[in-house]
Design a protein around this motif. Structure first.
Motif, short mmCIF file in Angstrom:
data_model
loop_
_atom_site.label_atom_id
_atom_site.label_comp_id
_atom_site.label_asym_id
_atom_site.label_seq_id
_atom_site.Cartn_x
_atom_site.Cartn_y
_atom_site.Cartn_z
N GLY A 1 0.79 -1.21 0.00
CA GLY A 1 0.00 0.00 0.00
C GLY A 1 0.83 1.27 0.00
N GLY A 2 0.26 2.33 0.58
CA GLY A 2 0.92 3.63 0.60
C GLY A 2 1.31 4.05 2.00
N GLY A 3 1.28 5.36 2.25
CA GLY A 3 1.67 5.90 3.55
C GLY A 3 3.04 6.52 3.55
N PHE A 4 3.73 6.51 2.41
CA PHE A 4 5.11 7.01 2.35
C PHE A 4 5.12 8.53 2.18
CE2 PHE A 4 4.71 2.76 0.53
CZ PHE A 4 5.60 2.05 1.32
N PRO A 5 5.83 9.25 3.04
CA PRO A 5 5.79 10.72 2.99
C PRO A 5 6.41 11.28 1.72
CG PRO A 5 7.49 9.97 4.51
CD PRO A 5 6.72 8.75 4.11
N GLY A 6 5.89 12.43 1.29
CA GLY A 6 6.38 13.04 0.06
C GLY A 6 7.29 14.21 0.28
N SER A 7 7.43 14.66 1.51
CA SER A 7 8.31 15.79 1.82
C SER A 7 8.71 15.64 3.29
CB SER A 7 7.59 17.12 1.56
OG SER A 7 6.36 17.17 2.28
N GLU A 8 9.11 16.72 3.91
CA GLU A 8 9.48 16.65 5.32
C GLU A 8 8.30 16.15 6.14
OE1 GLU A 8 12.46 17.08 6.65
OE2 GLU A 8 13.23 17.39 4.62
N HIS A 9 8.55 15.18 7.02
CA HIS A 9 7.47 14.54 7.76
C HIS A 9 8.00 14.06 9.09
CE1 HIS A 9 4.31 11.43 8.55
NE2 HIS A 9 3.54 12.32 7.97
N LYS A 10 7.09 13.90 10.04
CA LYS A 10 7.47 13.42 11.38
C LYS A 10 8.26 12.12 11.29
CE LYS A 10 5.37 11.79 15.70
NZ LYS A 10 4.09 11.58 16.43
N ASN A 11 7.83 11.23 10.42
CA ASN A 11 8.50 9.94 10.25
C ASN A 11 9.10 9.91 8.85
OD1 ASN A 11 9.38 7.43 10.99
ND2 ASN A 11 7.44 6.40 10.62
N SER A 12 10.40 9.92 8.73
CA SER A 12 11.05 10.04 7.43
C SER A 12 10.87 8.78 6.61
CB SER A 12 12.54 10.32 7.61
OG SER A 12 13.22 9.17 8.07
N PHE A 13 10.95 8.94 5.29
CA PHE A 13 10.87 7.80 4.39
C PHE A 13 11.99 6.81 4.68
CE2 PHE A 13 12.38 5.96 0.30
CZ PHE A 13 11.35 5.05 0.13
N GLU A 14 13.18 7.30 4.95
CA GLU A 14 14.30 6.43 5.23
C GLU A 14 14.04 5.55 6.45
OE1 GLU A 14 15.85 9.78 2.78
OE2 GLU A 14 14.48 9.58 4.47
N ASN A 15 13.39 6.10 7.47
CA ASN A 15 13.07 5.32 8.66
C ASN A 15 12.02 4.24 8.36
OD1 ASN A 15 13.05 4.70 11.53
ND2 ASN A 15 11.06 5.72 11.61
N ILE A 16 10.99 4.63 7.59
CA ILE A 16 9.96 3.67 7.20
C ILE A 16 10.59 2.54 6.38
CG2 ILE A 16 7.92 3.36 5.75
CD1 ILE A 16 7.04 6.18 6.61
N ALA A 17 11.47 2.93 5.43
CA ALA A 17 12.11 1.93 4.56
C ALA A 17 12.94 0.94 5.37
CB ALA A 17 12.97 2.64 3.52
N GLN A 18 13.63 1.43 6.41
CA GLN A 18 14.44 0.55 7.25
C GLN A 18 13.56 -0.47 7.97
OE1 GLN A 18 17.03 2.52 10.04
NE2 GLN A 18 17.56 0.62 11.09
N VAL A 19 12.43 -0.02 8.51
CA VAL A 19 11.51 -0.93 9.19
C VAL A 19 10.99 -1.99 8.22
CG1 VAL A 19 9.25 -1.10 10.33
CG2 VAL A 19 10.83 0.75 10.95
#
Length: 419
Positions: free
Chosen positions: A234-252
């Motif tokens: 699915g989605g949920g991946f941030p498109g700009s500056e966000h509380k939870n960075s894309f890099e952090n989500i990707a690591q999880v």
């Protein structure tokens, strides 16, 4: 200017700063039409976002969520880069396939589909589609016998900007196994599991929970004889500056894949929307009216009545690009396009152009004094903005100005069959 389809794209010889380019456009009478609002669309930024995805999540195929922004150039560039597409309607399927994208690069990711749209998907040989209820299985069995169904489960980040599981997704423990059996009984082919943790994810651990459920359900599905080859995150991946960075989500996500699907041969896909669409689009709006008011009118505090405030009206608002304020729970922050001589700031309100008092863009904003004809600049305006904009009250949508560097044109775009 080079021509891509019906849309002119400026080819620049070297790397550019979007805000400075917007300044040049705003002051160049040959490029901008009087005081109309416009969007600067950086194709370089689209490609940078795609490269970031491939760097962080190389094992996952991105299927762009078309609903986020149906801009034809954005869609064509992503098609050129090899993206798949998440479509939710007949119109979105046609938008994508009319660029030359083949049906195997589409997923019809709407769990509750219109019957005529299902028939249209069969006509265009779009097979992958989601479901989360027994009634949808019965419907699809009659209208699209070649469908490859993906079971959507409800696993959510409750702190996400836009939680989705109230509307879509079945309980992964109590209901999902029953639906797999129902699919078996109806003779409907199930090929995988999908989930969506919510748009604008704040808690990346939701992906880990969802992937664990997906693993368990794949085993149950395989017990019924289904291949269960696809995991759709699915989605949920941030498109700009966000509380939870894309890099952090990707690591999880990477760690969860290593834990639950090590050395898997399954097809891993996801449905990013704002991740690709937000940052490349920058809005430039003109101040069509400015008026001085007591500060208390803006602050609602009579103690501030002795100070001046300002109310500005720009030629885009919540019925246009800023509909994201109402529909996407996003509050864009802008500022003057050009640097101001004075450092003195006043409490200010930014209104849209319509005659509706709901048309409020920014409130109680500290800003230097501006004049009619000055420009406001809003970055990161590509996600869930122009896709849902209207021409209410007769105000036009912003013009699109597409730009890319010569290097990107020559190396990524020029010879593509999707352009």
């Amino acid at each position: 200017m080079e021509l891509i389809g019906n849309d002119k794209v400026g080819i620049l010889s070297e790397k550019f700063d979007v805000k400075q380019l917007a300044r040049d456009i705003a002051t160049n009478k040959d490029l901008q039409l009087n005081d109309s609002s416009f969007m600067v669309v950086s194709i370089d930024k689209i490609i940078e976002r795609f490269q970031l995805w491939k760097q962080q999540l190389p094992m996952i195929e991105p299927f762009y969520a078309v609903k986020c922004n149906t801009d034809p150039v954005l869609v064509r560039i992503l098609a050129t880069l090899g993206c798949g597409f998440d479509c939710a309607s007949r119109e979105e399927i046609d938008i994508v396939m009319n660029t030359g994208v083949t049906a195997d690069r589409l997923i019809y990711a709407n769990p509750c589909k219109t019957r005529s749209f299902i028939a249209h998907a069969m006509q265009r040989d779009v097979r992958m589609m989601t479901f989360d209820n027994a009634e949808e299985l019965v419907k699809v069995a009659k209208l699209h016998p070649n469908a490859e169904m993906i079971l959507r489960i409800a696993v959510s980040d409750p702190t996400a900007t836009c939680p989705l599981n109230l509307k879509f997704g079945c309980d992964p423990v109590l209901v999902a196994p029953q639906l797999l059996k129902k699919a078996y009984d109806e003779g409907v082919n199930v090929v995988g599991i999908s989930f969506h943790v919510g748009s604008g994810c704040n808690d990346a651990t939701a992906y880990k929970v969802a992937l664990q459920h997906a693993k368990n359900l794949c085993e149950i599905g395989e017990g019924f004889g289904f291949k269960m080859d696809i995991i759709d995150m699915g989605g949920g991946f941030p498109g700009s500056e966000h509380k939870n960075s894309f890099e952090n989500i990707a690591q999880v996500i990477r760690e969860a894949i290593d834990e639950f699907f090590p050395d898997t041969e399954k097809r891993l896909i996801a449905e990013p929307g704002r991740f690709f669409a937000a940052a490349p689009f920058s809005l430039v709006a003109n101040i069509i009216h400015a008026t001085e008011v007591p500060a208390s009118k803006i602050t609602k505090n009579e103690k501030d009545g002795g100070d001046s405030g300002y109310m500005y009206y720009i030629n885009d608002g919540v019925y246009g690009s800023f509909n994201c304020i109402l529909f996407d729970h996003v509050h864009p922050t802008g500022g003057p396009l050009f640097d101001q001589d004075s450092d003195q700031k006043f409490v200010s309100t930014i209104w849209g152009p319509t005659c509706d008092s709901l048309d409020l863009v920014e409130d109680k904003k500290m800003m230097c004094k501006l004049q009619v004809g000055d420009w406001m600049y809003y970055p990161d305006m590509g996600a869930y903005t122009i896709a849902a904009s209207t021409t209410f009250n007769g105000f036009a949508r912003p013009s699109m100005i597409y730009v890319m560097t010569e290097n990107v044109w020559n190396s990524k775009i020029k010879d593509s069959r999707h352009i």
